[in-house]
Write a protein that holds these residues in place. Structure first.
Motif, PDB file in Angstrom:
ATOM      1  N   VAL A   1     -35.774  27.775  54.182  1.00 36.49           N
ATOM      2  CA  VAL A   1     -34.913  28.183  55.287  1.00 36.49           C
ATOM      3  C   VAL A   1     -34.895  27.052  56.301  1.00 36.49           C
ATOM      4  O   VAL A   1     -35.732  26.152  56.259  1.00 36.49           O
TER       5      VAL A   1
ATOM      6  N   GLY B   1     -35.830  29.974  60.330  1.00 39.22           N
ATOM      7  CA  GLY B   1     -35.377  31.072  59.496  1.00 39.22           C
ATOM      8  C   GLY B   1     -34.009  31.597  59.857  1.00 39.22           C
ATOM      9  O   GLY B   1     -33.569  32.603  59.285  1.00 39.22           O
TER      10      GLY B   1
ATOM     11  N   ARG C   1     -33.285  35.020  52.469  1.00 40.89           N
ATOM     12  CA  ARG C   1     -34.355  35.842  53.033  1.00 40.89           C
ATOM     13  C   ARG C   1     -34.631  37.066  52.159  1.00 40.89           C
ATOM     14  O   ARG C   1     -35.785  37.495  52.042  1.00 40.89           O
TER      15      ARG C   1
ATOM     16  N   LEU D   1     -27.758  32.679  54.032  1.00 43.62           N
ATOM     17  CA  LEU D   1     -29.119  32.719  54.569  1.00 43.62           C
ATOM     18  C   LEU D   1     -29.742  34.099  54.368  1.00 43.62           C
ATOM     19  O   LEU D   1     -30.935  34.204  54.052  1.00 43.62           O
TER      20      LEU D   1
END
Length: 555
Positions: free
Chosen positions: A146, A165, A206, A202
Motif C-alpha cells: 500500500v 494505506g 486492503r 486500493l
C-alpha cells in the motif's frame, strides 16, 4: 490491451481491425507473434455498415450537449458502482502475458493469459513469484503493498500528515522523472487513471491483506497463505459482481436467467466452444458498445470528503479533479488545468495529497448493510448517486485529459477528446453491428423509429441534418441504441444490452481459473449470511468496519 482507447483489435477468425495511415478502417492478417500474443476479441453478431465522420461527430455532439442529465432513481445507484465498473473492465481486459514476451511461457498459458477473465489479475498480476510483478508485493511475498499520502496545506492541521494505506503504492525515489516517481506499483496502470478507480483498487488490496491476516490467525501454513487468500478474494469478488453489481445495471430478470439457465448466444454449449474451457474471447459488441454504458453513469461533480463537498471549506470535487489527483492521468497538483495534465512530468507532488482521500460513505450506501452509523452526512452534501444510464454524457467528457487514452505528450485534435466521438469512431473501425441487427440476432423486438429519434428524456437529435437522422435511424450505432434501450428500462440495460453483458460476465467467470460458475455450491463467508456479499460488505471487511478507516478525514 493497455489503454481504453485502443485503435487495433485482434478479432479471432477475422484478423487485426485498425485504421490505416489515412484514417480508413482496414482488416489485415495478423503477424505470427500477434496471433499468439494479442488479447483475443471475437464478433458475436453480424458485420455492420460504416457511418460517416460528420454523422458521428453530430451524434457525439448531441450526446455530450450541455443539458441536465437526471440521476439514477427507483432505486438510485451509489456512484461508487461507476468506478467499480471501470475496475471490472480493466480486470476483464488485463493481458497477463504482455510482460512475458521474452519469458518461457507455455502456449496454454498464453492462450489463457490473453483471454478475458474475472479473477483480479489487475490486482495480482502473475503473482509474487513472477519477476515482473513481485515488486507489487511486500517482502513476505503474501501481502500487497500500500502507499502513503503526502501532507496537504489545505484546510487544516488534520491533513498536514502522511497516512499509510490510503494511496496506491508508487515507485517514488529521488531519481527519474515525476511520471516515473508517481507510477503506481500495481499490475495495471489503468487503475490509476482517475482517483475513484484508484481508491477502488486500493480497497481490493486492503481486502486481500485482511483475508491473509484472518487466514494466518487461523493457523494456515505460510506456504499456502497467498493462494488460499487469492482464491477466497476472487470468489467473493465474483459473487459480488453477480448478485450486487450486475442487477444494478442490467434488468435483474436477465441476470437471473443467464446465471440459472446458462448462456444462449455467446460461446454457448453446443456452438463449438464447449471444449475451450478457460479460453473465452471478448466480443467487440461488449467491449466497444454494451459495457461502455458506464460512461453515461459518470457525474460531473462529487461530494468527495469533508474537505471537498458542496458545503465544505473546499469546492465540490469536479470530474477533472478526479483525473488530476491520479498518477496515470494527472499530477496530484491543486489548480492544474488540462494543458498541465497533458504533460506527464508537470507538478511537484508524487503521491496523493491527504486531503483527497476518499470518504467511502459518499460512494456506497452502507445503510444497505445495516450500518446507519456509516450513512453519508447530509449536512456536508451527503452521498453521490450515478447519473441515469441514458443517451447523455456529462459535459467534462467532451474534453478528456490525454492521459485517459494514452495521448500524453502528443498533440490531440479536440474532437478526439470527446468520449462519445471516440466510442462511435471505434465502433466504425470494427464495423460493429447496428442496434437493429443485434436485436434481430438475439430474437427480440427492436426499438421503434420514434423511440430511437426521440428517446425518453435523453439526447435530442434535432441538431442533426435530415440525412444524418435518416442514417442513425436506418442503422443505429449499437452503443447509442443500447443507451436508448436503457432510457425505456428505468436506466437498466434491456433485452439487447443486458443479454450481451450478462452472458459475457457469465463466460468470463466460467473461464476464470477460480470460478463460482464452475463451483455453484460455493457460498461467501465474509458477508452477513451465506447468501449475501455486496460491495459494502467487501469494504466493511477491508476497512475493519471502522468509520475512521472508511473515512479517515472525519466529518
Amino acid at each position: 490491451m493497455k489503454q481504453h482507447g485502443t485503435d487495433s483489435f485482434f478479432v479471432v477468425g477475422e484478423g487485426v481491425l485498425e485504421f490505416d495511415w489515412q484514417g480508413r478502417p482496414i482488416t489485415r492478417q495478423p503477424l505470427t507473434v500477434e496471433e499468439l500474443r494479442r488479447f483475443r476479441f471475437s464478433r458475436l453478431g453480424p458485420v455492420g455498415a460504416p457511418i460517416d465522420e460528420p454523422t458521428r461527430a453530430a451524434l457525439a455532439a448531441a450526446i455530450t450537449a450541455r443539458v441536465p442529465q437526471p440521476d439514477s432513481a427507483e432505486p438510485p445507484i451509489p456512484a461508487g458502482f461507476t468506478y467499480l465498473g471501470q475496475f471490472v473492465d480493466h480486470d476483464l481486459t488485463m493481458d497477463r502475458t504482455s510482460a512475458q514476451l521474452g519469458e518461457d511461457v507455455t502456449v496454454d498459458e498464453l492462450m489463457q493469459g490473453r483471454s478475458p477473465a474475472l479473477d483480479l489479475d489487475s490486482v495480482y498480476g502473475r503473482g509474487p513469484a513472477d519477476p515482473n510483478d513481485r515488486i507489487c508485493y511486500t517482502e513476505d511475498g503474501v501481502t500487497l503493498k500500500v502507499g502513503t499520502t503526502s501532507p496537504a496545506d489545505f484546510p487544516d492541521d488534520r491533513v498536514k500528515v502522511e497516512l499509510t494505506g490510503f494511496d496506491l503504492p508508487r515507485f517514488g525515489g529521488a531519481g527519474g522523472t515525476a511520471a516515473d516517481r508517481r507510477r503506481p506499483l500495481i499490475p495495471d496502470n489503468r487503475n490509476d487513471e482517475n482517483l475513484a478507480v484508484a481508491q477502488t483498487h486500493l480497497a481490493f488490496i486492503r481486502f486481500h491483506n485482511r483475508v491473509v491476516e484472518e487466514l494466518a490467525l487461523k493457523g494456515l501454513a505460510r506456504r499456502r497463505l497467498f493462494s488460499a487468500a487469492r482464491e477466497l478474494v476472487v470468489r467473493h469478488y465474483q459473487w459480488m459482481l453477480v448478485h450486487d453489481f450486475l442487477p444494478r445495471i442490467v434488468d435483474p430478470a436477465i441476470v437471473a436467467d443467464v446465471f440459472r439457465q446458462g448462456r444462449r448466444f455467446f460461446e454457448a454449449p453446443g456452438d463449438g466452444y464447449a471444449g475451450r474451457g478457460l479460453r473465452p474471447t471478448m466480443p467487440i459488441e461488449f467491449s466497444v458498445a454494451a459495457y461502455r454504458i458506464g460512461h453515461s453513469m459518470i457525474r460531473d461533480t462529487y461530494q468527495w470528503n469533508r474537505v471537498f463537498n458542496s458545503t465544505g471549506p473546499g469546492e465540490i470535487a469536479s470530474l477533472l479533479q478526479l483525473f488530476t489527483f491520479s498518477g496515470t492521468s494527472g499530477n496530484f497538483q491543486a489548480g492544474s488545468q488540462i494543458p498541465d495534465l497533458d504533460n506527464p512530468n508537470s507538478g511537484t507532488v508524487d503521491t496523493l495529497p491527504t486531503n483527497w482521500i476518499a470518504d467511502f460513505r459518499r460512494l456506497f450506501d452502507f445503510t444497505e448493510a445495516n450500518r446507519p452509523d456509516l450513512a453519508a452526512p447530509a449536512e456536508t452534501g451527503g452521498g453521490n448517486v450515478t447519473k441515469r444510464v441514458d443517451t447523455l454524457l456529462v459535459d467534462p467528457l467532451v474534453n478528456l485529459p490525454a492521459g485517459t487514452f494514452g495521448g500524453r505528450g502528443s498533440t490531440v485534435p479536440n474532437i478526439h477528446r470527446n468520449l462519445a466521438f471516440r466510442n462511435l469512431t471505434r465502433a466504425h473501425m470494427v464495423r460493429l453491428a447496428s442496434g437493429q441487427q443485434m436485436a434481430e440476432f438475439l430474437g427480440v423486438e427492436p426499438l421503434s423509429a420514434d423511440q430511437i429519434l426521440h428517446g425518453n428524456q435523453g439526447a435530442t437529435l434535432d441538431a442533426l441534418t435530415d440525412e444524418q437522422r435518416a442514417t442513425v435511424l436506418a442503422a443505429t450505432p449499437l452503443w447509442f441504441y443500447l443507451l436508448r434501450e436503457a432510457e425505456f428500462g428505468n436506466g437498466l440495460l434491456g433485452p439487447v444490452g443486458g443479454r450481451i453483458v450478462a452472458e459475457v460476465f457469465h463466460r468470463a467467470i466460467e473461464g476464470s481459473r477460480t470460478s463460482i460458475v464452475r463451483d455453484p455450491a460455493w457460498r461467501p463467508k465474509y458477508g452477513p449470511d451465506a447468501n449475501t456479499f455486496r460491495m459494502t460488505d467487501l469494504l466493511l471487511f477491508a476497512f475493519e468496519g471502522k468509520a475512521d478507516l472508511l473515512n479517515p478525514l472525519g466529518d
